[in-house]
Design a protein around this motif. Structure first.
Motif, PDB file in Angstrom:
ATOM      1  N   ALA A   1     -12.391   8.496  -5.586  1.00 57.01           N
ATOM      2  CA  ALA A   1     -11.740   8.228  -6.868  1.00 57.01           C
ATOM      3  C   ALA A   1     -11.620   6.729  -7.140  1.00 57.01           C
ATOM      4  O   ALA A   1     -10.979   6.325  -8.122  1.00 57.01           O
ATOM      5  CB  ALA A   1     -10.361   8.876  -6.896  1.00 57.01           C
ATOM      6  N   GLY A   2     -12.225   5.917  -6.279  1.00 58.84           N
ATOM      7  CA  GLY A   2     -12.254   4.478  -6.516  1.00 58.84           C
ATOM      8  C   GLY A   2     -11.133   3.695  -5.867  1.00 58.84           C
ATOM      9  O   GLY A   2     -10.970   2.502  -6.149  1.00 58.84           O
ATOM     10  N   ARG A   3     -10.350   4.336  -4.984  1.00 63.62           N
ATOM     11  CA  ARG A   3      -9.250   3.637  -4.326  1.00 63.62           C
ATOM     12  C   ARG A   3      -9.689   3.059  -2.986  1.00 63.62           C
ATOM     13  O   ARG A   3     -10.573   3.596  -2.323  1.00 63.62           O
ATOM     14  CB  ARG A   3      -8.086   4.588  -4.086  1.00 63.62           C
ATOM     15  N   ARG A   4      -9.056   1.965  -2.603  1.00 66.43           N
ATOM     16  CA  ARG A   4      -9.259   1.391  -1.273  1.00 66.43           C
ATOM     17  C   ARG A   4      -8.343   2.152  -0.317  1.00 66.43           C
ATOM     18  O   ARG A   4      -7.113   2.144  -0.490  1.00 66.43           O
ATOM     19  CB  ARG A   4      -8.913  -0.089  -1.256  1.00 66.43           C
ATOM     20  N   VAL A   5      -8.929   2.791   0.685  1.00 66.83           N
ATOM     21  CA  VAL A   5      -8.170   3.735   1.507  1.00 66.83           C
ATOM     22  C   VAL A   5      -8.342   3.433   2.993  1.00 66.83           C
ATOM     23  O   VAL A   5      -9.458   3.204   3.471  1.00 66.83           O
ATOM     24  CB  VAL A   5      -8.618   5.188   1.232  1.00 66.83           C
ATOM     25  N   LEU A   6      -7.215   3.475   3.705  1.00 66.27           N
ATOM     26  CA  LEU A   6      -7.219   3.410   5.164  1.00 66.27           C
ATOM     27  C   LEU A   6      -6.664   4.729   5.694  1.00 66.27           C
ATOM     28  O   LEU A   6      -5.580   5.165   5.285  1.00 66.27           O
ATOM     29  CB  LEU A   6      -6.343   2.261   5.668  1.00 66.27           C
ATOM     30  N   LEU A   7      -7.400   5.361   6.581  1.00 65.31           N
ATOM     31  CA  LEU A   7      -6.915   6.538   7.297  1.00 65.31           C
ATOM     32  C   LEU A   7      -6.424   6.075   8.658  1.00 65.31           C
ATOM     33  O   LEU A   7      -7.209   5.603   9.483  1.00 65.31           O
ATOM     34  CB  LEU A   7      -8.040   7.566   7.450  1.00 65.31           C
ATOM     35  N   ALA A   8      -5.124   6.183   8.892  1.00 66.75           N
ATOM     36  CA  ALA A   8      -4.528   5.712  10.139  1.00 66.75           C
ATOM     37  C   ALA A   8      -4.112   6.905  10.988  1.00 66.75           C
ATOM     38  O   ALA A   8      -3.427   7.815  10.507  1.00 66.75           O
ATOM     39  CB  ALA A   8      -3.316   4.828   9.853  1.00 66.75           C
TER      40      ALA A   8
ATOM     41  N   ARG B   1       1.757  -0.969   5.448  1.00 63.57           N
ATOM     42  CA  ARG B   1       2.092  -1.232   4.051  1.00 63.57           C
ATOM     43  C   ARG B   1       1.561  -2.591   3.591  1.00 63.57           C
ATOM     44  O   ARG B   1       1.254  -2.775   2.415  1.00 63.57           O
ATOM     45  CB  ARG B   1       3.603  -1.146   3.860  1.00 63.57           C
ATOM     46  N   GLY B   2       1.436  -3.532   4.501  1.00 60.36           N
ATOM     47  CA  GLY B   2       0.935  -4.852   4.143  1.00 60.36           C
ATOM     48  C   GLY B   2      -0.573  -4.981   4.221  1.00 60.36           C
ATOM     49  O   GLY B   2      -1.127  -6.039   3.903  1.00 60.36           O
ATOM     50  N   ALA B   3      -1.267  -3.908   4.628  1.00 61.00           N
ATOM     51  CA  ALA B   3      -2.729  -3.946   4.738  1.00 61.00           C
ATOM     52  C   ALA B   3      -3.367  -3.954   3.349  1.00 61.00           C
ATOM     53  O   ALA B   3      -2.777  -3.468   2.381  1.00 61.00           O
ATOM     54  CB  ALA B   3      -3.222  -2.749   5.547  1.00 61.00           C
ATOM     55  N   PRO B   4      -4.582  -4.500   3.239  1.00 60.95           N
ATOM     56  CA  PRO B   4      -5.226  -4.662   1.924  1.00 60.95           C
ATOM     57  C   PRO B   4      -5.857  -3.373   1.396  1.00 60.95           C
ATOM     58  O   PRO B   4      -7.078  -3.278   1.221  1.00 60.95           O
ATOM     59  CB  PRO B   4      -6.286  -5.731   2.198  1.00 60.95           C
ATOM     60  N   TYR B   5      -5.026  -2.370   1.160  1.00 55.76           N
ATOM     61  CA  TYR B   5      -5.504  -1.083   0.662  1.00 55.76           C
ATOM     62  C   TYR B   5      -4.589  -0.606  -0.454  1.00 55.76           C
ATOM     63  O   TYR B   5      -3.428  -1.031  -0.554  1.00 55.76           O
ATOM     64  CB  TYR B   5      -5.523  -0.039   1.785  1.00 55.76           C
ATOM     65  N   ASP B   6      -5.114   0.296  -1.272  1.00 53.25           N
ATOM     66  CA  ASP B   6      -4.277   0.939  -2.281  1.00 53.25           C
ATOM     67  C   ASP B   6      -3.455   2.063  -1.660  1.00 53.25           C
ATOM     68  O   ASP B   6      -2.285   2.261  -2.008  1.00 53.25           O
ATOM     69  CB  ASP B   6      -5.144   1.521  -3.408  1.00 53.25           C
ATOM     70  N   HIS B   7      -4.084   2.808  -0.748  1.00 57.18           N
ATOM     71  CA  HIS B   7      -3.430   3.943  -0.110  1.00 57.18           C
ATOM     72  C   HIS B   7      -3.718   3.924   1.386  1.00 57.18           C
ATOM     73  O   HIS B   7      -4.842   3.642   1.805  1.00 57.18           O
ATOM     74  CB  HIS B   7      -3.931   5.269  -0.678  1.00 57.18           C
ATOM     75  N   VAL B   8      -2.705   4.258   2.167  1.00 57.59           N
ATOM     76  CA  VAL B   8      -2.875   4.503   3.596  1.00 57.59           C
ATOM     77  C   VAL B   8      -2.508   5.958   3.847  1.00 57.59           C
ATOM     78  O   VAL B   8      -1.381   6.379   3.568  1.00 57.59           O
ATOM     79  CB  VAL B   8      -1.989   3.585   4.458  1.00 57.59           C
ATOM     80  N   VAL B   9      -3.472   6.732   4.318  1.00 53.90           N
ATOM     81  CA  VAL B   9      -3.221   8.123   4.693  1.00 53.90           C
ATOM     82  C   VAL B   9      -2.891   8.133   6.181  1.00 53.90           C
ATOM     83  O   VAL B   9      -3.724   7.759   7.008  1.00 53.90           O
ATOM     84  CB  VAL B   9      -4.441   9.019   4.395  1.00 53.90           C
ATOM     85  N   LEU B  10      -1.665   8.533   6.509  1.00 54.11           N
ATOM     86  CA  LEU B  10      -1.168   8.458   7.879  1.00 54.11           C
ATOM     87  C   LEU B  10      -1.075   9.862   8.472  1.00 54.11           C
ATOM     88  O   LEU B  10      -0.264  10.682   8.038  1.00 54.11           O
ATOM     89  CB  LEU B  10       0.207   7.784   7.894  1.00 54.11           C
ATOM     90  N   ASP B  11      -1.938  10.139   9.440  1.00 55.87           N
ATOM     91  CA  ASP B  11      -1.944  11.434  10.127  1.00 55.87           C
ATOM     92  C   ASP B  11      -0.865  11.390  11.200  1.00 55.87           C
ATOM     93  O   ASP B  11      -1.033  10.770  12.246  1.00 55.87           O
ATOM     94  CB  ASP B  11      -3.324  11.692  10.735  1.00 55.87           C
TER      95      ASP B  11
ATOM     96  N   ALA C   1       0.842  -1.191   0.000  1.00 54.31           N
ATOM     97  CA  ALA C   1       0.000   0.000   0.000  1.00 54.31           C
ATOM     98  C   ALA C   1       0.881   1.245   0.000  1.00 54.31           C
ATOM     99  O   ALA C   1       1.928   1.284   0.632  1.00 54.31           O
ATOM    100  CB  ALA C   1      -0.904   0.002   1.231  1.00 54.31           C
ATOM    101  N   ARG C   2       0.449   2.265  -0.722  1.00 53.17           N
ATOM    102  CA  ARG C   2       1.205   3.518  -0.755  1.00 53.17           C
ATOM    103  C   ARG C   2       0.926   4.304   0.521  1.00 53.17           C
ATOM    104  O   ARG C   2      -0.221   4.630   0.810  1.00 53.17           O
ATOM    105  CB  ARG C   2       0.796   4.344  -1.971  1.00 53.17           C
ATOM    106  N   LEU C   3       1.974   4.601   1.272  1.00 54.66           N
ATOM    107  CA  LEU C   3       1.823   5.351   2.506  1.00 54.66           C
ATOM    108  C   LEU C   3       1.976   6.840   2.216  1.00 54.66           C
ATOM    109  O   LEU C   3       3.041   7.291   1.780  1.00 54.66           O
ATOM    110  CB  LEU C   3       2.866   4.928   3.538  1.00 54.66           C
ATOM    111  N   ILE C   4       0.922   7.591   2.469  1.00 57.31           N
ATOM    112  CA  ILE C   4       0.930   9.033   2.281  1.00 57.31           C
ATOM    113  C   ILE C   4       0.869   9.673   3.659  1.00 57.31           C
ATOM    114  O   ILE C   4      -0.169   9.648   4.326  1.00 57.31           O
ATOM    115  CB  ILE C   4      -0.257   9.499   1.423  1.00 57.31           C
ATOM    116  N   GLY C   5       1.982  10.209   4.114  1.00 55.55           N
ATOM    117  CA  GLY C   5       2.037  10.824   5.425  1.00 55.55           C
ATOM    118  C   GLY C   5       1.606  12.278   5.379  1.00 55.55           C
ATOM    119  O   GLY C   5       1.887  12.991   4.409  1.00 55.55           O
ATOM    120  N   ILE C   6       0.915  12.721   6.427  1.00 56.19           N
ATOM    121  CA  ILE C   6       0.522  14.122   6.573  1.00 56.19           C
ATOM    122  C   ILE C   6       1.225  14.638   7.820  1.00 56.19           C
ATOM    123  O   ILE C   6       0.933  14.198   8.935  1.00 56.19           O
ATOM    124  CB  ILE C   6      -1.006  14.283   6.750  1.00 56.19           C
TER     125      ILE C   6
END
Length: 254
Positions: free
Chosen positions: A37-44, A114-124, A9-14
């Motif tokens: 936008a059709g992505r599987r997303v986890l907000l962590a 990163r190993g979670a079943p998502y396309d993107h993980v948004v990390l606050d 999963a792509r980790l996008i840090g904020i």
């Protein structure tokens, strides 16, 4: 401290150098925009000690990040699925133990995401320059550094970028100017940071997006609702969708 991201999963840090710049609102809005936008997303919620994603979304939390890290529950049992189309991994507020996690635990946390079943993980990520937010920032595939036009915010955002250049040379770091009066002011704020980075770090920093100041944001916070749900057509909501589109390589409509 050079953490090399791996496939998954792509980790996008904020991140931000100081609090009060609207980082969590931005993280929630970005997660929802990516989901739209059709992505599987986890907000962590990676603000390890002062977590508040659950508060801003009005979540009733039974399990949280600490339970997952302690291997008391699997990730899927701590995740809360939102009707807006994205999932949330809540943090735990007021836990000094979380804020003082050793590097091994932090690396496990990043690997788990990163190993979670998502396309993107948004990390606050928690605000500041302490070792935990620094290590989380260095472990992201893309780091969005949130800044406003206030001098203290610009100084602290530069400090985040300076430390990232040391911790993870060549990292994909971009600036998001929040609470801007308009796009022109946002561009000027980014320009000041970019010049500082070029002058002192030998490398500029890209502008990921500008999010305008919008009274609708405060209303969404008061009602514990995502901005894109409560006020989908407001200026800030449109800016967040444009930010997500830029991260996905989608050109915004004219």
């Amino acid at each position: 401290m050079n953490i090399v991201p791996t496939n998954g999963a792509r980790l996008i840090g904020i991140a931000s150098g100081k609090g009060g710049v609207g980082k969590t609102v931005l993280a929630i809005g970005l997660a929802q925009a990516l989901a739209r936008a059709g992505r599987r997303v986890l907000l962590a919620d990676g603000d390890l000690g002062l977590a508040n994603v659950d508060v801003q979304l009005g979540l009733s939390v039974r399990q949280d990040l600490m339970a997952v890290l302690a291997e008391q529950v699997p990730l899927r049992e701590a995740v809360v699925t939102r009707e807006e189309g994205f999932d949330v991994l809540p943090g735990r507020s007021g836990s000094g133990g979380l804020a003082a996690l050793d590097p091994g635990w932090i690396d496990r946390f990043l690997a788990l995401l990163r190993g979670a079943p998502y396309d993107h993980v948004v990390l606050d990520i928690g605000a500041g320059l302490d070792p935990v937010p620094r290590r989380l920032s260095a472990g992201c595939d893309t780091l969005l550094v949130v800044a406003t036009d206030e001098p203290t915010s610009l100084t602290d955002a530069y400090a985040v970028l300076k430390l990232l250049a040391r911790d993870a040379p060549g990292a994909d770091a971009r600036v998001v100017v929040n609470l801007a009066a308009d796009a022109a002011q946002g561009a000027r704020t980014h320009g000041a940071l970019d010049r500082a980075c070029r002058g002192f770090l030998g490398r500029g920093v890209a502008l990921a997006g500008v999010v305008r100041r919008d009274a609708k944001v405060r209303d969404a916070i008061r009602h514990q609702a995502p901005l894109l749900t409560r006020h989908p057509g407001c200026n800030a909501a449109r800016d967040l969708e444009a930010l997500a589109g830029g991260l996905l390589g989608v050109r915004a409509a004219a």
